[in-house]
Design an enzyme around this catalytic site. Structure first.
Site, mmCIF file in Angstrom:
data_model
loop_
_atom_site.group_PDB
_atom_site.id
_atom_site.type_symbol
_atom_site.label_atom_id
_atom_site.label_comp_id
_atom_site.label_asym_id
_atom_site.label_seq_id
_atom_site.Cartn_x
_atom_site.Cartn_y
_atom_site.Cartn_z
ATOM 1 N N SER A 153 43.051 31.331 39.256
ATOM 2 C CA SER A 153 44.272 32.132 39.361
ATOM 3 C C SER A 153 44.261 33.102 40.533
ATOM 4 C CB SER A 153 44.499 32.915 38.059
ATOM 5 O OG SER A 153 43.376 33.721 37.753
ATOM 6 N N ASP A 161 47.618 43.247 36.230
ATOM 7 C CA ASP A 161 47.699 42.955 34.800
ATOM 8 C C ASP A 161 46.373 43.129 34.054
ATOM 9 O OD1 ASP A 161 46.213 40.827 35.692
ATOM 10 O OD2 ASP A 161 47.718 39.300 35.281
ATOM 11 N N HIS A 177 44.134 40.465 37.398
ATOM 12 C CA HIS A 177 44.578 40.070 38.731
ATOM 13 C C HIS A 177 45.045 41.299 39.520
ATOM 14 C CE1 HIS A 177 45.218 36.638 35.952
ATOM 15 N NE2 HIS A 177 44.522 36.017 36.900
#
Length: 380
Positions: free
Chosen positions: A55, A346, A349
């Site tokens: 991610s 978040d 990230h």
């Protein structure tokens, strides 16, 4: 400095005004204590990049591949819409693409609207290296690339145009940023046994080594490998209940998690050095992302961040705004108004503002071994 020819006075005046304007802009940038990324202009043609990872560099693969909805406020900055990135805006890889004056990488699995003229992004949110046959593991991403390569070369022989050719694949940059989820899983399984975490590292590094050698055997010669992040600085980890603060370092990060990341990076660094000796006609750049991100936390105010541990999008408020039961985009989540004041988007990230600073530091080459300018990877 380039010497100017004699010009009419009004032209000279304009040049002086422009120079002063540049100076004012520069001073303004310094006053905001914000690192600007350098622009590397590709004069040899369109740079080609193939990216593998999780991610940290997924530009929409998880949404395309699994159909998972990732709505606003993800992507609220710059794009103004959800793009499948787990960020309020651009990722590090997006800023690196901008530095080469090329468009953002299209996810390999995106069926509509993709543009693979400058490469493809195989990174998928949640990806690990092991188990290797698990969906979107690094091994699977490598297989996807090999299919992409063989299909492109075959279609070119059938008269299709606009496809990447043999030389394009050889000149391309191959980026790898993976291992964070493997380390996260190792800590979860370890249940406090740090030796178990350490025992999980060598097999993960071996998968990265195998991926590089597989790509090399198929023509790749330019590699860019990121090490893993200081997980102990993540709001997600800091929000885990603890009996006391003895595991916190001088900057408020968890030493145990960061020591695990350092051990991972030490193994990865050694393997990259070994491969550089073995694959003599290849260029393999090792990038110390850990140091960049840790320095960002340690000196957060220098870069204009007010909140180094608190997630912008999450639940619970200070000090971390992270709740393992109510994460960003979960029922009842809260989102800050100004993500530029937060390092973390978040809890796991990074925010677009943080990613911009990180990319800027990457482009200085101060954290790279060998110290090669990113524009070296322009197609030529």
């Amino acid at each position: 400095m380039r010497k100017l020819q004699f010009q009419p006075s009004w032209v000279t005046l304009i040049l002086v005004i422009q120079s002063l304007a540049v100076l004012v802009i520069f001073q303004s940038m310094v006053s905001f204590r914000f690192v600007r990324q350098a622009k590397a202009v590709c004069s040899g043609g369109t740079p080609i990049i193939f990216n593998f990872g999780d991610s940290n560099s997924d530009t929409g693969g998880i949404m395309a591949g699994m159909g998972y909805p990732i709505p606003l406020p993800e992507g609220r900055l710059h794009f103004g819409r959800s793009t499948g990135r787990l960020c309020d805006g651009r990722l590090i890889i997006d800023f690196l693409c901008e530095s080469l004056n090329t468009h953002y990488l299209s996810p390999y699995l995106e069926a509509l609207g993709s543009n693979f003229s400058n490469g493809a992004n195989f990174a998928i949110c949640g990806s690990r290296t092991l188990p290797r046959m698990q969906a979107f593991a690094l091994y699977i991403q490598t297989l996807q690339f090999l299919h992409f390569r063989s299909r492109s070369l075959y279609l070119a022989t059938q008269g299709h145009t606009g496809l990447l050719g043999e030389q394009d694949f050889r000149n391309a940059l191959y980026m790898i940023d993976i291992g964070q989820n493997d380390m996260d899983g190792a800590f979860t399984e370890a249940n406090g046994n740090f030796q178990h975490v350490l025992s999980r590292i060598p097999p993960v590094i071996e998968e990265i080594k195998t991926a590089i050698k597989t790509l090399y055997d198929n023509g790749a010669r330019k590699f860019w490998v990121h090490n893993t992040s200081p997980m102990g600085c993540f709001p997600q980890k800091l929000a885990i209940p603890r009996n006391d603060d003895t595991d916190l370092d001088e900057h408020g990060c968890l030493k145990t998690y960061n020591n695990g990341a350092k051990a991972f990076n030490s193994h990865l660094s050694a393997v990259i050095d070994s491969l550089s000796l073995e694959l003599k006609d290849a260029t393999i750049v090792y990038v110390d992302i850990y140091s960049i991100k840790y320095e960002l936390v340690a000196n957060h105010s220098k870069y204009g961040f007010d909140n180094r541990y608190m997630a912008c999008c999450g639940h619970g408020g200070p000090p971390y705004n992270y709740n393992h039961s109510i994460t960003c985009m979960g029922a009842g989540f809260q989102v800050c108004d100004d993500g530029s004041k937060h390092i973390s988007w978040d809890g796991v990230h990074y925010s677009e503002a943080a990613n911009r600073v990180i990319a800027s530091k990457i482009l200085t080459t101060e954290y790279s071994r060998p110290r090669i300018n990113y524009e070296f990877f322009c197609k030529g």
